[in-house]
Design a protein around this motif. Sequence first.
Motif, PDB file in Angstrom:
ATOM      1  N   ASP A  58       0.847  -1.186   0.000  1.00 46.64           N
ATOM      2  CA  ASP A  58       0.000   0.000   0.000  1.00 46.64           C
ATOM      3  C   ASP A  58       0.885   1.239   0.000  1.00 46.64           C
ATOM      4  OD1 ASP A  58      -1.891   1.957   0.301  1.00 46.64           O
ATOM      5  OD2 ASP A  58      -2.643   1.277   2.243  1.00 46.64           O
ATOM      6  N   VAL A  99      -7.079  -8.322  -0.416  1.00 45.57           N
ATOM      7  CA  VAL A  99      -8.008  -7.530   0.405  1.00 45.57           C
ATOM      8  C   VAL A  99      -8.267  -8.162   1.769  1.00 45.57           C
ATOM      9  CG1 VAL A  99     -10.412  -6.760   0.574  1.00 45.57           C
ATOM     10  CG2 VAL A  99      -9.059  -6.246  -1.465  1.00 45.57           C
ATOM     11  N   SER A 133      -9.465  -0.460   1.605  1.00 45.19           N
ATOM     12  CA  SER A 133      -9.641  -1.329   0.441  1.00 45.19           C
ATOM     13  C   SER A 133     -10.773  -0.876  -0.475  1.00 45.19           C
ATOM     14  CB  SER A 133      -9.886  -2.772   0.890  1.00 45.19           C
ATOM     15  OG  SER A 133     -10.991  -2.867   1.748  1.00 45.19           O
TER      16      SER A 133
END
Length: 400
Positions: free
Chosen positions: A22, A84, A331
């Motif tokens: 991320d 996820v 997410s």
Amino acid sequence: MRWLNHTYCALDAHGQTIEYRDGKRWAWAWSVINPLFCWIGIGLYMLTDLEVLLWYPLLQGYVIFPLLDWWIGEDTNNPPEAVVPQLEQDRYYRWLTYWVVPVHYLAFIGAAWWLATHEVSVWGYLAVSMSVGLAAGLGINTGHELGHKTRSLDRWLAKCVLAVPFYGHFWIEHNRGHHRHVSTPEDVASSRMGESIYRFALREMPGALVRGWQLEAQRLAKQGRAPWSIHNEILHSYAISIVLQGGILVWLGWQMLPFLLIHNVLAWWQLTSANYIEHYGLLRAKRDNGRYEPCAPHHSWNSNHKLTNQILFHLQRHSDHHANMARAYQSLRDFPDLPRLPNGYYGMFLVAYFPQLWFKVMDPRLLSLGHIQGDLSKVNIDPASRAALLQRYGSAPVGS
């Protein structure tokens, strides 16, 4: 540091190993310190003795942030679906939403103390009160994120943070009312084409309060309990508000009453501003059985502007949130062909405060959406504006 550079690994649908990091992981911390931005004006004043600088947080929110959103641009990246589950189980993201709760209390109580112990003009008093109210509006956003979770701790923290602006009914109304009726004429929190933000506020603020209480009363009635009882979750938050804001008055004196009123009303106004822009004119189709189609991503206006998404826990990816409300902020996804706002929320708030400018910017954008294509029967129209909109945009049959 591992918590800043964590890499997720998973197998995709073809059995291939994928890795995901991320890139915004560290930047989510901006959402935690954002409530303290109201203190920048106080700091600048203390350094310079220029009272006009107490207004800086409002300049930052309504001018500087929109300009930065325009300059920095948008982020349309989505995390791979295979990672996820890991992303949503990562406690770092959840702890950010926990840490911000005491920050809201620190910003509020600290600013109240400062205002009570420093001599400023009426305009300085107003500037600080409004700046802290802006920060409390962010608290409603924090309550929004926490209130969607199933963990008891998250829900209690939602009640605690919503207590700062005295808006404890929000998460009840939002979860059980707004998400059920969103983008329909029945929803008090979905704005209609041709409806100014000021007329919307007169419908949304009292409507949300009434619906929140009705929904909680219905829940308690099914359990054989009275609405005025310790089991009422709205009253839990209101009790904290009374202790908090009543304590401010006892501690710092009745001269803090205008501060509290301005602070609360501006926080509520921030939520109303967000509700106004998030579903403007969008309408879910009613089926032959009288029920509305399920909420889909195209029933919410979306914004991928980087800066304000990072300081609002991804609130602006509102399309995926309403289509999949249990999905965690980190997410949330972008989709092609969504209704898109031309700026982040703060910039669009400012546009909305000038109704004719808002209509000029948003009405053509609304009617040009692929699933509408100028058909007013597919738009949620303000009844009071129906005739004028028909005259301006055509005589197609207009839905409710």
